[in-house]
Write an enzyme that holds these catalytic residues in place. Sequence first.
Site, short mmCIF file in Angstrom:
data_model
loop_
_atom_site.label_atom_id
_atom_site.label_comp_id
_atom_site.label_asym_id
_atom_site.label_seq_id
_atom_site.Cartn_x
_atom_site.Cartn_y
_atom_site.Cartn_z
N LYS A 86 -4.64 19.05 -21.65
CA LYS A 86 -5.40 20.12 -20.99
C LYS A 86 -6.81 19.60 -20.69
CE LYS A 86 -4.26 24.57 -20.54
NZ LYS A 86 -2.96 24.94 -19.92
N THR A 103 0.67 22.19 -22.93
CA THR A 103 -0.76 22.02 -22.66
C THR A 103 -1.53 23.26 -23.14
OG1 THR A 103 -0.77 22.92 -20.41
CG2 THR A 103 -0.23 20.58 -20.64
N HIS A 140 -33.43 7.14 -2.73
CA HIS A 140 -34.54 6.64 -1.91
C HIS A 140 -35.59 7.72 -1.62
CE1 HIS A 140 -32.10 3.12 -1.36
NE2 HIS A 140 -31.13 3.82 -0.81
O1 LIG Z 1 -33.50 -2.30 -5.96
C1 LIG Z 1 -32.83 -2.40 -4.91
N1 LIG Z 1 -31.65 -3.06 -4.94
C2 LIG Z 1 -30.85 -3.21 -3.82
O2 LIG Z 1 -29.76 -3.83 -3.89
C3 LIG Z 1 -31.33 -2.63 -2.64
N2 LIG Z 1 -30.82 -2.57 -1.39
C4 LIG Z 1 -31.71 -1.86 -0.64
O3 LIG Z 1 -31.55 -1.59 0.58
N3 LIG Z 1 -32.78 -1.47 -1.38
C5 LIG Z 1 -32.56 -1.94 -2.63
N4 LIG Z 1 -33.29 -1.83 -3.77
#
Ligand SMILES: O=c1[nH]c(=O)c2[nH]c(=O)[nH]c2[nH]1
Length: 295
Positions: A15, A60, A255
């Site tokens: 489960k 289960t 990012h």
């Molecule tokens: O620390 C990073 N590693 C990567 O492999 C990578 N690739 C990317 O475009 N930016 C970054 N930054």
Amino acid sequence: MGALDGLSLTHEHGKSRVRVCRVWREGNMHYMAEWSVNVSLVSDVEDAFTKGDNRGIVATDTCKNTVYVVAKQCKERCSAEEYAIKLAQHFLKNYSHVSEVTVAITEKPWVRATVEGQPHKHGYQLAVAKHTVEVSLPRSGPLKLVSGVADLTVAKTTQSGFSDFYQDQYTTLGSVSERMLATSIRSTWTYSRLPSDMTATFEGIKTTLAETLYGPPDKGVFSPSVQATLFHMAKAVLAKYPEVALVHLNMPNIHFLPVKLPFVKFEDDVFVATDEPHGTIQATLRREEVPRSRY
Ligand SMILES: O=c1[nH]c(=O)c2[nH]c(=O)[nH]c2[nH]1
């Protein structure tokens, strides 16, 4: 020829996502833990698959009930690891035709509330980073315990760069010696022996991971890439915790992109916040003496 007609069948059942909350009352001081539990049994029930004969099946639904029964049996406050081991042992003890049990738990990060500077006796607040546990217990062979943390989301506003990477006709990214670094750490680590205080060890490893990424409070530490930082974090855990055999880290590169507009000068101050697409970076660091077959 039997029902398998020369074929080979492997199977398990159990489960998933059984949610249980355990409260321990020690006088008027209360402790709570909330777990989402997955149970999976490897058992001698091939006939259920091949012949519709269910006689050996631990339903289960029974697995689900057992999650609550064993939680009740944990009279003393315990860690998710201790509970998972007890639950796995219950199935091996009670069902001789079960040959292996896997128990996986995600613990919700309830933390004691502070009111007027005092730890509250029974008030809790939900944090973000989750505790994960996976116990595999074969009838013959050693117990395997993998603990971990998920959604440990961290950022730093400087002391990160990325340069000298591979260049070709498809490359547009420029080298930077200044950027933000953010990630949501998902880590699992495998114990070669059980630590005496599993909760303290979990908290310690979580802190080691985050603090290695940040560096010292005043200066920080420079990260030349997520890869290098990941490696340092895993190495720090292995250096500090001899009972850990290997560490796996999954660290998306979340990012924060510079806002570059003709009328806004970018001075490492205004960023486009994103969560996708994100870089995907993961690695496993193990002690050399650890046989790969074991873990
Ligand atoms: O620390 C990073 N590693 C990567 O492999 C990578 N690739 C990317 O475009 N930016 C970054 N930054």
